[in-house]
Design a protein around this motif. Structure first.
Motif, PDB file in Angstrom:
ATOM      1  N   TYR A  32      30.978  57.026   0.382  1.00  0.00           N
ATOM      2  CA  TYR A  32      30.586  58.187  -0.405  1.00  0.00           C
ATOM      3  C   TYR A  32      30.689  59.474   0.388  1.00  0.00           C
ATOM      4  N   ILE A  34      29.009  62.701   1.808  1.00  0.00           N
ATOM      5  CA  ILE A  34      27.653  62.983   2.270  1.00  0.00           C
ATOM      6  C   ILE A  34      27.570  64.450   2.662  1.00  0.00           C
ATOM      7  N   CYS A  50      29.602  69.235   4.250  1.00  0.00           N
ATOM      8  CA  CYS A  50      29.779  67.922   3.640  1.00  0.00           C
ATOM      9  C   CYS A  50      31.022  67.261   4.210  1.00  0.00           C
ATOM     10  N   ALA A  97      22.273  64.050   1.855  1.00  0.00           N
ATOM     11  CA  ALA A  97      22.362  63.434   0.542  1.00  0.00           C
ATOM     12  C   ALA A  97      23.749  62.860   0.331  1.00  0.00           C
ATOM     13  N   THR A  98      23.836  61.853  -0.513  1.00  0.00           N
ATOM     14  CA  THR A  98      25.127  61.246  -0.826  1.00  0.00           C
ATOM     15  C   THR A  98      25.506  61.524  -2.270  1.00  0.00           C
ATOM     16  N   ASP A  99      26.786  61.678  -2.459  1.00  0.00           N
ATOM     17  CA  ASP A  99      27.375  61.848  -3.787  1.00  0.00           C
ATOM     18  C   ASP A  99      28.133  60.570  -4.088  1.00  0.00           C
ATOM     19  N   CYS A 106      34.796  66.728  -0.905  1.00  0.00           N
ATOM     20  CA  CYS A 106      33.368  66.870  -1.145  1.00  0.00           C
ATOM     21  C   CYS A 106      33.072  68.300  -1.576  1.00  0.00           C
ATOM     22  N   GLU A 112      25.153  67.621  -7.665  1.00  0.00           N
ATOM     23  CA  GLU A 112      26.149  66.553  -7.691  1.00  0.00           C
ATOM     24  C   GLU A 112      25.722  65.355  -6.834  1.00  0.00           C
ATOM     25  N   TYR A 113      24.698  65.520  -6.036  1.00  0.00           N
ATOM     26  CA  TYR A 113      24.276  64.491  -5.099  1.00  0.00           C
ATOM     27  C   TYR A 113      23.103  63.710  -5.679  1.00  0.00           C
ATOM     28  N   ASP A 114      23.139  62.404  -5.510  1.00  0.00           N
ATOM     29  CA  ASP A 114      22.151  61.589  -6.191  1.00  0.00           C
ATOM     30  C   ASP A 114      21.141  60.897  -5.294  1.00  0.00           C
ATOM     31  N   TRP A 116      18.885  61.240  -1.813  1.00  0.00           N
ATOM     32  CA  TRP A 116      18.428  62.249  -0.852  1.00  0.00           C
ATOM     33  C   TRP A 116      17.456  61.655   0.164  1.00  0.00           C
TER      34      TRP A 116
END
Length: 126
Positions: A32, A34, A50, A97-99, A106, A112-114, A116
């Motif tokens: 993902y 990040i 990112c 955080a990761t998307d 990115c 957009e990031y889910d 955290w």
């Protein structure tokens, strides 16, 4: 599900450097994008850097280019944010955080990031 834990924050003087860490578990960060975000007191959360899961050069917001360096240690499943020449305006909580749904490149939109982390606090003061 991805769990993220930030560390490395603290109280530093202007001009000093700091390296923040973001350790991931539950999934490999290779999968993902990040990002690193920060939120100053009374202000909205903003993206600073990112990196896509596939690798490649990190992307930086213009406001931090030249002072912030994002890197990744795949073996440790950890990303880092080195901050040089710290300024009082860098004070705030820093989050990674990761998307998990995005595709390269990115982007630095927090919505957009889910997943955290809990954040690590950086205070720059003399």
């Amino acid at each position: 599900q991805v769990q993220l834990v930030e560390s490395g924050g603290g109280l530093v003087q202007p001009g000093e450097s700091l390296t923040l860490s973001c350790a991931a578990s539950g999934s490999s960060l290779d999968r993902y994008a990040i990002g690193w975000f920060r939120q100053a007191p009374g202000k909205e959360r903003e993206g600073v850097s990112c990196m896509s899961g596939s690798g490649g050069a990190p992307y930086y917001d213009d406001s931090v280019k030249g002072r912030f360096t994002m890197s990744r240690d795949k073996a440790k499943n950890t990303v880092y944010l080195q901050i040089n020449s710290l300024k009082p305006e860098d004070t705030g909580n820093y989050y990674c955080a990761t998307d998990t749904a995005g595709v390269p490149p990115c982007i630095l939109f927090p919505w957009e990031y889910d997943y955290w982390g809990q954040g690590t606090e950086v205070t720059v003061s003399s």
